[in-house]
Design a protein around this motif. Structure first.
Motif, PDB file in Angstrom:
ATOM      1  N   THR A 196      -1.388  -6.857  -6.419  1.00 42.24           N
ATOM      2  CA  THR A 196      -0.602  -6.806  -5.184  1.00 42.24           C
ATOM      3  C   THR A 196      -1.083  -5.723  -4.221  1.00 42.24           C
ATOM      4  N   GLY A 197      -2.017  -4.888  -4.657  1.00 38.80           N
ATOM      5  CA  GLY A 197      -2.564  -3.865  -3.772  1.00 38.80           C
ATOM      6  C   GLY A 197      -1.697  -2.645  -3.614  1.00 38.80           C
ATOM      7  N   CYS A 198      -1.013  -2.246  -4.690  1.00 42.50           N
ATOM      8  CA  CYS A 198      -0.131  -1.081  -4.628  1.00 42.50           C
ATOM      9  C   CYS A 198      -0.923   0.223  -4.506  1.00 42.50           C
ATOM     10  N   ALA A 199      -0.213   1.261  -4.076  1.00 46.76           N
ATOM     11  CA  ALA A 199      -0.831   2.580  -3.933  1.00 46.76           C
ATOM     12  C   ALA A 199      -1.203   3.171  -5.277  1.00 46.76           C
ATOM     13  N   SER A 200      -0.351   2.939  -6.289  1.00 46.86           N
ATOM     14  CA  SER A 200      -0.627   3.434  -7.637  1.00 46.86           C
ATOM     15  C   SER A 200       0.228   2.655  -8.619  1.00 46.86           C
ATOM     16  N   VAL A 201      -0.056   2.865  -9.896  1.00 51.37           N
ATOM     17  CA  VAL A 201       0.821   2.395 -10.960  1.00 51.37           C
ATOM     18  C   VAL A 201       1.306   3.639 -11.696  1.00 51.37           C
ATOM     19  N   CYS A 202       2.631   3.760 -11.860  1.00 50.78           N
ATOM     20  CA  CYS A 202       3.238   4.970 -12.407  1.00 50.78           C
ATOM     21  C   CYS A 202       3.799   4.687 -13.794  1.00 50.78           C
ATOM     22  N   VAL A 203       3.342   5.460 -14.793  1.00 45.72           N
ATOM     23  CA  VAL A 203       3.702   5.210 -16.189  1.00 45.72           C
ATOM     24  C   VAL A 203       3.998   6.528 -16.897  1.00 45.72           C
ATOM     25  N   GLN A 204       4.596   6.386 -18.073  1.00 49.76           N
ATOM     26  CA  GLN A 204       4.870   7.554 -18.898  1.00 49.76           C
ATOM     27  C   GLN A 204       3.566   8.169 -19.403  1.00 49.76           C
ATOM     28  N   PRO A 205       3.577   9.470 -19.717  1.00 50.13           N
ATOM     29  CA  PRO A 205       2.346  10.132 -20.176  1.00 50.13           C
ATOM     30  C   PRO A 205       1.662   9.436 -21.350  1.00 50.13           C
ATOM     31  N   ALA A 206       2.439   8.939 -22.289  1.00 49.40           N
ATOM     32  CA  ALA A 206       1.849   8.304 -23.466  1.00 49.40           C
ATOM     33  C   ALA A 206       1.100   7.020 -23.143  1.00 49.40           C
ATOM     34  N   PHE A 214       9.977  14.859 -17.357  1.00 46.92           N
ATOM     35  CA  PHE A 214      10.769  13.693 -16.976  1.00 46.92           C
ATOM     36  C   PHE A 214      11.724  13.299 -18.093  1.00 46.92           C
ATOM     37  N   PRO A 215      12.973  12.943 -17.780  1.00 43.94           N
ATOM     38  CA  PRO A 215      13.561  12.844 -16.447  1.00 43.94           C
ATOM     39  C   PRO A 215      14.437  14.021 -16.026  1.00 43.94           C
ATOM     40  N   HIS A 216      14.557  15.049 -16.873  1.00 41.36           N
ATOM     41  CA  HIS A 216      15.558  16.090 -16.615  1.00 41.36           C
ATOM     42  C   HIS A 216      15.039  17.294 -15.836  1.00 41.36           C
ATOM     43  N   GLY A 217      13.752  17.565 -15.912  1.00 37.65           N
ATOM     44  CA  GLY A 217      13.214  18.740 -15.238  1.00 37.65           C
ATOM     45  C   GLY A 217      13.506  20.051 -15.930  1.00 37.65           C
ATOM     46  N   ALA A 218      14.037  19.991 -17.143  1.00 38.58           N
ATOM     47  CA  ALA A 218      14.507  21.200 -17.814  1.00 38.58           C
ATOM     48  C   ALA A 218      13.491  21.792 -18.782  1.00 38.58           C
ATOM     49  N   SER A 219      12.288  21.261 -18.800  1.00 36.39           N
ATOM     50  CA  SER A 219      11.236  21.819 -19.644  1.00 36.39           C
ATOM     51  C   SER A 219      10.798  23.179 -19.114  1.00 36.39           C
ATOM     52  N   LEU A 220      10.194  23.965 -19.982  1.00 33.65           N
ATOM     53  CA  LEU A 220       9.596  25.219 -19.543  1.00 33.65           C
ATOM     54  C   LEU A 220       8.482  24.933 -18.544  1.00 33.65           C
ATOM     55  N   SER A 221       8.310  25.837 -17.602  1.00 32.19           N
ATOM     56  CA  SER A 221       7.264  25.651 -16.604  1.00 32.19           C
ATOM     57  C   SER A 221       5.890  25.510 -17.255  1.00 32.19           C
ATOM     58  N   ARG A 222       5.630  26.301 -18.284  1.00 33.44           N
ATOM     59  CA  ARG A 222       4.325  26.203 -18.935  1.00 33.44           C
ATOM     60  C   ARG A 222       4.163  24.863 -19.649  1.00 33.44           C
ATOM     61  N   ALA A 272       0.811  -1.224   0.000  1.00 35.96           N
ATOM     62  CA  ALA A 272       0.000   0.000   0.000  1.00 35.96           C
ATOM     63  C   ALA A 272       0.841   1.268   0.000  1.00 35.96           C
ATOM     64  N   ARG A 273       2.143   1.137   0.179  1.00 41.53           N
ATOM     65  CA  ARG A 273       3.054   2.288   0.125  1.00 41.53           C
ATOM     66  C   ARG A 273       3.793   2.386  -1.208  1.00 41.53           C
ATOM     67  N   ILE A 274       3.544   1.459  -2.116  1.00 41.42           N
ATOM     68  CA  ILE A 274       4.353   1.353  -3.332  1.00 41.42           C
ATOM     69  C   ILE A 274       3.638   1.947  -4.540  1.00 41.42           C
ATOM     70  N   ASP A 275       4.344   2.833  -5.257  1.00 45.50           N
ATOM     71  CA  ASP A 275       3.958   3.215  -6.611  1.00 45.50           C
ATOM     72  C   ASP A 275       4.691   2.251  -7.540  1.00 45.50           C
ATOM     73  N   HIS A 276       3.967   1.257  -8.052  1.00 46.46           N
ATOM     74  CA  HIS A 276       4.602   0.272  -8.942  1.00 46.46           C
ATOM     75  C   HIS A 276       4.856   0.953 -10.281  1.00 46.46           C
ATOM     76  N   THR A 277       6.090   0.910 -10.730  1.00 45.58           N
ATOM     77  CA  THR A 277       6.561   1.837 -11.759  1.00 45.58           C
ATOM     78  C   THR A 277       7.160   1.122 -12.959  1.00 45.58           C
ATOM     79  N   LEU A 278       6.754   1.548 -14.153  1.00 49.05           N
ATOM     80  CA  LEU A 278       7.433   1.152 -15.382  1.00 49.05           C
ATOM     81  C   LEU A 278       7.570   2.398 -16.245  1.00 49.05           C
ATOM     82  N   LEU A 279       8.792   2.929 -16.286  1.00 47.84           N
ATOM     83  CA  LEU A 279       9.051   4.182 -16.994  1.00 47.84           C
ATOM     84  C   LEU A 279      10.094   4.044 -18.094  1.00 47.84           C
ATOM     85  N   ARG A 280      10.506   2.830 -18.400  1.00 50.59           N
ATOM     86  CA  ARG A 280      11.431   2.662 -19.523  1.00 50.59           C
ATOM     87  C   ARG A 280      10.789   3.239 -20.783  1.00 50.59           C
ATOM     88  N   PRO A 281      11.484   4.122 -21.490  1.00 52.77           N
ATOM     89  CA  PRO A 281      10.845   4.773 -22.632  1.00 52.77           C
ATOM     90  C   PRO A 281      10.495   3.816 -23.764  1.00 52.77           C
TER      91      PRO A 281
END
Length: 231
Positions: free
Chosen positions: A47-57, A78-86, A21-30
């Motif tokens: 498994t009852g995870c808190a969320s599933v985390c995926v790429q926007p697409a 993601f993953p650099h954080g260098a995008s414009l704020s807008r 319940a504390r896990i964001d189960h993640t698959l972010l390989r592009p």
């Protein structure tokens, strides 16, 4: 997070269900396929995870597959954080419109390196304004910073509306989560926000060590192995 003996005793006294319940189960390989992502989403549900985390697409496909059985999380800037704020704000609004209930956004790491905490905060505030009603986690790439800078970063993003501070993307060469970084972040935010540890947590002992250090949520791709290692 440094590897530990997976059979090491847990100090946290947590059972399998509570850990899941504390896990964001993640698959972010592009290069992950839709089929791979949907397989992992099914694991997150079973498994009852808190969320599933995926790429926007992948958000629309996953939301269509899981319905309301589990929240869907997606990443922004993601993953650099260098995008414009807008651009981050628009991307966050777009994934929420597709059904994402949680957003993990990478902070403006360049501004943080420059010591421009106002710019770091403004970047997060733009995303918060665009998605006011979802869980917002801000990724700080904790391995890059001294404890003092990491603490300042936590203060800036929580002040701008972050619900969580998060250690890492898992993609930066500086490294992922560490127990020390989690402890600094926990102390910095107190009860004003939560802490997510992510990046390099591959076994049960490392997961439990992060929780013991103050993590409320874990970002894992090795969820099954971590849960299976729980005594």
């Amino acid at each position: 997070m440094p590897d530990h003996d997976a059979a090491a005793p847990a100090r946290s006294g947590i059972d399998r269900r509570a850990l899941a319940a504390r896990i964001d189960h993640t698959l972010l390989r592009p290069e992950a396929t839709v089929a791979e992502v949907l397989d992992q989403a099914a694991i997150a549900v079973s498994t009852g995870c808190a969320s599933v985390c995926v790429q926007p697409a992948m958000v629309a496909a996953v939301v269509g597959a899981v319905g309301d059985r589990i929240p869907v999380c997606s990443v922004v800037g993601f993953p650099h954080g260098a995008s414009l704020s807008r651009s981050k704000a628009d991307e966050a609004a777009a994934v929420v419109a597709l059904g994402a209930a949680e957003v993990d956004v990478v902070a403006d790491l360049g501004a943080l390196a420059d010591g421009d905490l106002a710019a770091v905060a403004a970047d997060v505030a733009a995303v918060r304004e665009a998605v006011p009603n979802v869980v917002l986690k801000v990724i700080l790439e904790s391995a890059l910073w001294s404890p003092a800078v990491l603490r300042q970063a936590c203060e800036a993003v929580v002040g701008a509306g972050a619900d969580y501070v998060k250690t890492s993307t898992g993609f930066h060469p500086a490294g992922g989560a560490s127990v020390d970084a989690v402890a600094v972040m926990r102390d910095a935010v107190g009860d004003r926000a939560r802490v997510k540890a992510s990046g390099g947590i591959r076994n049960t002992a490392a997961a439990l060590a992060a929780i013991d250090a103050g993590a409320d949520r874990l970002g894992l791709s090795a969820t099954v192995a971590v849960l299976d290692g729980l005594a």
